[in-house]
Every structure is written in C-alpha cells, then in structure tokens.
Design a protein around this motif. Structure first.
Motif, PDB file in Angstrom:
ATOM      1  N   ALA A 101       2.842   6.451  -7.448  1.00 61.63           N
ATOM      2  CA  ALA A 101       2.153   7.592  -8.056  1.00 61.63           C
ATOM      3  C   ALA A 101       3.009   8.844  -7.982  1.00 61.63           C
ATOM      4  O   ALA A 101       3.082   9.627  -8.933  1.00 61.63           O
ATOM      5  N   VAL A 102       3.702   9.024  -6.827  1.00 64.54           N
ATOM      6  CA  VAL A 102       4.607  10.166  -6.709  1.00 64.54           C
ATOM      7  C   VAL A 102       5.707  10.055  -7.763  1.00 64.54           C
ATOM      8  O   VAL A 102       6.068  11.041  -8.432  1.00 64.54           O
ATOM      9  N   ALA A 123      -1.857  16.934 -12.495  1.00 61.07           N
ATOM     10  CA  ALA A 123      -2.784  16.060 -13.212  1.00 61.07           C
ATOM     11  C   ALA A 123      -2.150  14.688 -13.454  1.00 61.07           C
ATOM     12  O   ALA A 123      -2.824  13.657 -13.371  1.00 61.07           O
ATOM     13  N   ALA A 124      -0.848  14.686 -13.740  1.00 61.52           N
ATOM     14  CA  ALA A 124      -0.150  13.415 -13.945  1.00 61.52           C
ATOM     15  C   ALA A 124      -0.168  12.590 -12.660  1.00 61.52           C
ATOM     16  O   ALA A 124      -0.428  11.384 -12.678  1.00 61.52           O
ATOM     17  N   PHE A 125       0.087  13.266 -11.526  1.00 59.87           N
ATOM     18  CA  PHE A 125       0.083  12.573 -10.240  1.00 59.87           C
ATOM     19  C   PHE A 125      -1.305  11.993  -9.956  1.00 59.87           C
ATOM     20  O   PHE A 125      -1.441  10.847  -9.521  1.00 59.87           O
ATOM     21  N   TYR A 160       0.814  -1.217   0.000  1.00 56.03           N
ATOM     22  CA  TYR A 160       0.000   0.000   0.000  1.00 56.03           C
ATOM     23  C   TYR A 160       0.845   1.264   0.000  1.00 56.03           C
ATOM     24  O   TYR A 160       0.450   2.278  -0.584  1.00 56.03           O
ATOM     25  N   LEU A 161       2.033   1.194   0.605  1.00 56.18           N
ATOM     26  CA  LEU A 161       2.940   2.340   0.530  1.00 56.18           C
ATOM     27  C   LEU A 161       3.437   2.490  -0.910  1.00 56.18           C
ATOM     28  O   LEU A 161       3.522   3.597  -1.445  1.00 56.18           O
ATOM     29  N   ALA A 162       3.735   1.332  -1.536  1.00 60.85           N
ATOM     30  CA  ALA A 162       4.256   1.361  -2.903  1.00 60.85           C
ATOM     31  C   ALA A 162       3.258   2.002  -3.865  1.00 60.85           C
ATOM     32  O   ALA A 162       3.647   2.678  -4.818  1.00 60.85           O
ATOM     33  N   LEU A 163       1.957   1.810  -3.598  1.00 59.47           N
ATOM     34  CA  LEU A 163       0.948   2.392  -4.483  1.00 59.47           C
ATOM     35  C   LEU A 163       1.043   3.914  -4.476  1.00 59.47           C
ATOM     36  O   LEU A 163       0.910   4.568  -5.508  1.00 59.47           O
TER      37      LEU A 163
END
Lengths: 335, 316
Positions: free
Chosen positions: A98-99, A219-221, A91-94
């Motif tokens: 995204a970052v 928007a990309a994030f 869940y941290l990796a998700l």
C-alpha cells in the motif's frame, strides 16, 4: 479589540471521539466472541468505509472527482503479490504494498492534478486502465487469469481471518484519524478553499499544487490499503476485478448517499451500502441497477446526502471540521 | 504496416461519430456525459431488438432507432441533466456516472449477458472488402462507416453554420447569458444539443455492433475512446473529433499488431501523451517558452530589432 479563543473541540465532538474509541475497543476484542462469518462481514465493511472516506477526502474536501481510484486499489494488491513473491512475510507485504502504491501516486499526481474537472476524472480512469494493462503483462499475474496470494494459506484459517480483520480495523482507525487530523490542519482548510475557488485560494498564498498533492497521495494510500486488505480476504487477484471501475461506482454511491463534504456521511453511506448488499445483493444486476437509480436520485434531490441534510435540518454536528471562536460575551461559529 | 494504417484511419470514422456527440455536449451544455458510451450500447441493443424481434431490415432499424435516441436525449436533458448542471461540475459527473450504471445493469437484466452482434444480420457486408490496385483490400463496412462519419460531421457543420438552430447553439456555447439576453432559450438549445448528441451515440453504437461483438458492459470503454478522440482532436472542434478519431484509431491499430492488449494501451498512451504535451505547452507559455522552462532570460524580439534597423537607416 477583542481577542477570540479558538476552540476546535465541541462537546459533541469530545463525546463522539470518546464513543468512537469505545467502539474501536469493542471491535478489537470482537474476534474472541463472534463467529467467523461476522468477522468476515465486518472486514468487508471496514474496506467499504475506508474507500468511502478516502473518496470523500478527494472529491468532497479537495474537489477532485476521480473515476480512477481503482488504480491504487489494484496497484496496492499487485505490489503486495510481488513482494510476497520476492519472499516478504504476507502481512508486512500488504502494508508495504500500500505504501508502494502511495509512492506510485506521486508521479501520477504531478501530471493528473494539472487537469481540471471532468478531464481529471476521465484521465484518472485512463491511468487506471493503463496500470491494469501493464500489470497484466507481468507473467506473475498471468493476464486475464489472475493469481492468488497462496502464501496466506500457510496461516491457520481462523488466525488468518482474525489477522485480516485486525489489519482492516487498524487501517481504518489509522486513516480516519489521519483524515480527521488533516482536515483540521491548515492543509484541510486550504483544500476546502481550493475546492470552492482555486484562483482565490492561490491569490491568498496557498500552494495549490502541494495541498492537492498531499490529499491525492493520502487518498491513494488509503485506497491501496483497502485493496491489499481486500486481497487478503479474497485471496484471489483478478486484474479486471481489482482494477474494476465498480469500486469507484461503490465509493460514489456511499459518499453521495451518506453526504459529500461531511466527515460522518461516508461512514453512514458505507454502512447503508453494506446493509443493502446484505439484503438485496442476491438480486444481482437489478440490485446494481437500483444502486444506480438511488445514486441518481440523491444527486438530483438530496445532493447533500443523508448526513448533510440531517445536519442542515437539525444543526447537530458530531465531529465539527470547523472552529469555534469564543470570547466572554459572544460565541460565534465559523467554518 | 500499410494495412494497419488504413484500418486505423477507417476506425477513426467510427470514433468521430461517437465523439462528435460527446464534444457537442461538452461544448454546448458544458458537462461530460459519462453515460455517453452506455447510451451508444443502448442504441445498439435497440437496433438489435428491432432486427431480431420486430423483424426490420438492419438499415431500416438503424434509421428508426436514431430518432428514438434523439427523443431519449431530449428527455434526459429535460428531466435529468438540466437539474444537475445547476450544481457545478460535480453533480453532472455523479449523475451521468450513476445513469451509466443503471443503463449497464438494466441492459444486462433485459437483454442478458450474451455478447451480441449485428454482423450476422447484414449479409456479407461484415467481411466483404474492396480490392485496391496496389494489392490492399479495404473492408466495405469500415469504408461505409467512415463515409457516414464524414457525412454526419458535414451536415452538422452545415446545421451549425447556416440554420437558425445552429446559430442558437453557437451563441449559447460561447456565452449562454448573452444568448439569453438576445432572446435565445438556452434550455431549449441544450435539449436540442442533447438530442443530437444521443442520436449520434446511438448511430455509433449501431456501427459498433455491425463490426464487433457487444455486451451490456461495453459502454465505459467506448466512453473512454470517445473522450480520447475529443481530447486528441481538441475540445470543442467538430472536425477535430475526426482528426482525433483517426489518430486514436491508427495508434490502436498499430498497437494491435504488437499484442492483443496493445490495442487499448497504445490508444491510452497517445491520449496521455497529447494531454501531457498540451499541459507542457500551456505551462511553458506561461513562463515564456522553453527559455522560461530552462530559466534563461528572454531574447530580444528579432522583428523589433529589424524594425529599429530599418528606421535608423531611413533617418541617416
């Protein structure tokens, strides 16, 4: 000289934000009551709303029509897979994935944002294709075969479902607030000035490139967050699906139907899209054909979308993006 | 290596046919038709329909589908595009993107998901080749495609240069309002341009279906290739699309010798490279050349100093 008091919050705006906070609270508590199916469906809805709001931020407020937002949707998921493979908690990796996709957007923005109109649109599409091909070279993804986020299987299915749901809800609340805040800041006003006339905006001292870059990366994030949450709920990662141009088709449909250049429109559009999919999704390609026909119809006859048209007809605006200028005698509205 | 080069050049002929229509629409009607690739695939399916269901011979089918596509282009411009170009650059993009989705899924619904090809209807042409003296063989179909591309661009050039329609198209593309003032119906010109563009898309689609397998969702990739050829060759230039097509074809052909994915990747990278190079040139020109980029003072112009010298010598 009259001095005006600048008022940002309309009565309806306060009521709407209050109601939204209430809805958020109810939604946050929902997993204790609702069945797994409802939770799964709502997670999908959150992803759609997030995508629609992000695409509207780009196209509606900054005038950047991108056909390549699937690039970040896919890269976010890919980076999350890579991080989990390197040993990070899923869940941290998700979130970190995204970052990471947001960081990938920075070098892309310095190149792509110098292009205009249709060139920008298609160059973004090409960039998404390049990223897909590059990702497919990674042995972890196994080319066309794709891979799965098997690490999530370590969680109990119910817990996993609820965690993904909360992640989706949290991401949506975060990005909606960030978008609202950004649009009401100087950057939002500057972005709309650029959208309407780039040269005029530059001539009054707006740093066009910087404003566009901030919106583009945000928007990309947002799209990448949607991508990682999608990965968490679908488990599988297929390059052709996760980097598929259909995501942009969906975003376009939701924003066009709901109302481009409005804050509420994309949310309404996403809910309509979600409902249409629930009802007619089984029709397969004819359903997708119908979506295309509706999108073209809206572009031709109702380019302001449902919410934009409603707002024009009734003058009712829930969350104003503009400001009210107030003095004791007159109340003037400017946007 | 030489083989890949020749194949790439010949592939450029196909891209030129496909890209010429896109370029014409962009130059005259001033919007990018995102459904161009899907229209090409639609043309290919019409040819397949004429051959498989109506029993026409392949070349007769192609010859009869091209005017049908021209009519379709005329209708699309008259009904859809003319309405959208009034709404800035955003609406044409959204409309044609939506139209693309309609075409793709509609074709899937009508013709099914099977990949199809005209290859088995054109006899041995799909694999026959000519032997060149130095031991190289060139495929007959690619050579025919290339020849058709040159013929198409040549006749388009003749039409643009010498016919009344051509003059009207050129006038409209350089200044629509001035053209209207001179008695040209710009909307009729737009319809004519769209008819030519969509007819060319259909022709390109037919050649694609002879050489390769197609499916209803093949359009977007073809649109990207066409756009890449247009940008590499220079937007608004007719023969530029052939040059761009050849550069793209050669890049893809060499990319394919490295890996299967390399075919697309090499083309995309050349396209992004050309775009980047063009942006860099425009940027550095604004700042006074590479010296401007590096923040150095501009040198005095050589010719000016020489001129001074000559005049001073003349006086003495």
């Amino acid at each position: 000289m009259t001095t005006y008091a600048v008022e940002r919050w309309t009565r309806s705006g306060r009521v709407t934000v209050g109601a939204a906070a209430g809805v958020l609270l109810v939604l946050a508590l929902l997993p204790t009551l609702a069945t797994g199916l409802v939770i799964d469906k709502l997670t999908t809805l959150f992803i759609y709303i997030l995508l629609a709001v992000m695409w509207n931020l780009l196209a509606g407020y900054a005038g950047l029509v991108s056909v390549g937002q699937q690039a970040f949707f896919g890269v976010g998921g890919y980076l999350a897979l890579r991080l989990v493979d390197a040993g990070m908690t899923p869940y941290l990796a998700l979130i970190v994935g995204a970052v990471g996709a947001g960081l990938v957007a920075i070098p892309i923005s310095t190149f792509a944002l110098r292009l205009k109109g249709g060139e920008f649109a298609i160059a973004m599409w090409v960039i998404a294709e390049v990223l897909r091909i590059v990702v497919m070279f990674d042995p972890l993804v196994q080319g066309e075969t794709g891979t799965s986020l098997l690490a999530l299987n370590a969680f109990d299915p119910d817990l996993r479902r609820n965690l993904t749901y909360w992640l989706g809800l949290g991401a949506l609340a975060l990005m909606l607030s960030a978008t609202m805040w950004l649009l009401r800041s100087r950057i939002g006003a500057a972005a709309q000035a650029i959208r309407d006339d780039e040269e005029a905006a530059a001539s009054i001292g707006i740093d066009v490139m910087r404003v566009k870059q901030i919106i583009f990366v945000l928007a990309a994030f947002g799209c990448a967050l949607a991508g990682t949450i999608w990965l968490a709920s679908a488990i599988t990662f297929l390059p052709r699906t996760n980097f598929g141009v259909q995501w942009t088709v969906f975003m376009l449909f939701m924003v066009l139907v709901g109302g481009l250049k409005t804050f509420e429109g994309p949310i309404i559009g996403a809910i309509i899209f979600f409902l249409l999919q629930e009802v007619f999704g089984d029709l397969g390609v004819w359903y997708l054909t119908g979506l295309g026909v509706i999108a073209v119809g809206f572009a031709l006859y109702l380019p302001d979308g449902l919410w934009g048209t409603w707002r024009q007809r009734t003058g009712i605006d829930l969350l104003s993006g503009g400001v009210m200028l107030k003095n004791p005698v007159t109340v003037k509205r400017a946007t | 290596m030489l083989d890949a080069l020749i194949q790439g050049i010949l592939l450029g002929g196909y891209y030129a046919i496909l890209a010429a229509g896109l370029s014409l629409m962009f130059g005259v009607v001033r919007f990018i038709n995102l459904a161009h690739g899907d229209l090409a695939i639609y043309g290919a399916y019409l040819v397949l329909f004429a051959v498989e269901v109506l029993g026409l011979s392949p070349w007769v089918a192609v010859a009869s589908v091209v005017p049908v596509m021209a009519l379709l282009g005329w209708l699309l411009q008259a009904t859809l595009f003319a309405r959208t170009i009034k709404g800035g650059f955003l609406l044409p993009l959204l409309t044609t993107f939506g139209l693309g989705a309609v075409l793709q899924n509609g074709m899937f619904g009508l013709f099914g998901s099977d990949t199809k090809s005209l290859g088995n209807h054109i006899g041995n042409l799909s694999w026959a080749s000519w032997q060149l003296p130095v031991g190289i063989s060139v495929g007959q179909l690619p050579v025919i495609t290339f020849a058709v591309a040159v013929a198409v661009l040549g006749s388009l050039q003749l039409v643009l240069s010498f016919s009344k329609l051509g003059r009207a198209i050129r006038a409209t593309s350089s200044d629509p309002e001035a053209a209207e003032l001179s008695g040209i119906d710009a909307r009729a010109v737009h319809r004519a341009a769209a008819a030519i563009a969509v007819a060319l898309a259909g022709l390109a689609g037919a050649f694609l279906a002879m050489r390769a397998l197609i499916n209803p969702y093949a359009g977007p990739t073809q649109l990207i290739f066409a756009f890449e050829a247009v940008v590499i060759g220079g937007i608004g230039s007719l023969w530029g699309t052939l040059v761009g097509g050849i550069v793209l074809g050669v890049a893809q052909s060499f990319g394919a010798t490295i890996s299967a994915q390399g075919f697309q990747l090499a083309g995309h990278l050349v396209f992004l490279g050309v775009l980047g190079g063009r942006l860099y040139l425009a940027h550095s020109r604004n700042l006074g050349g590479w010296r401007g980029v590096l923040g150095m003072p501009a040198l005095p112009l050589k010719s000016a100093t020489q001129l001074k010298k000559v005049t001073s010598e003349g006086r003495s």
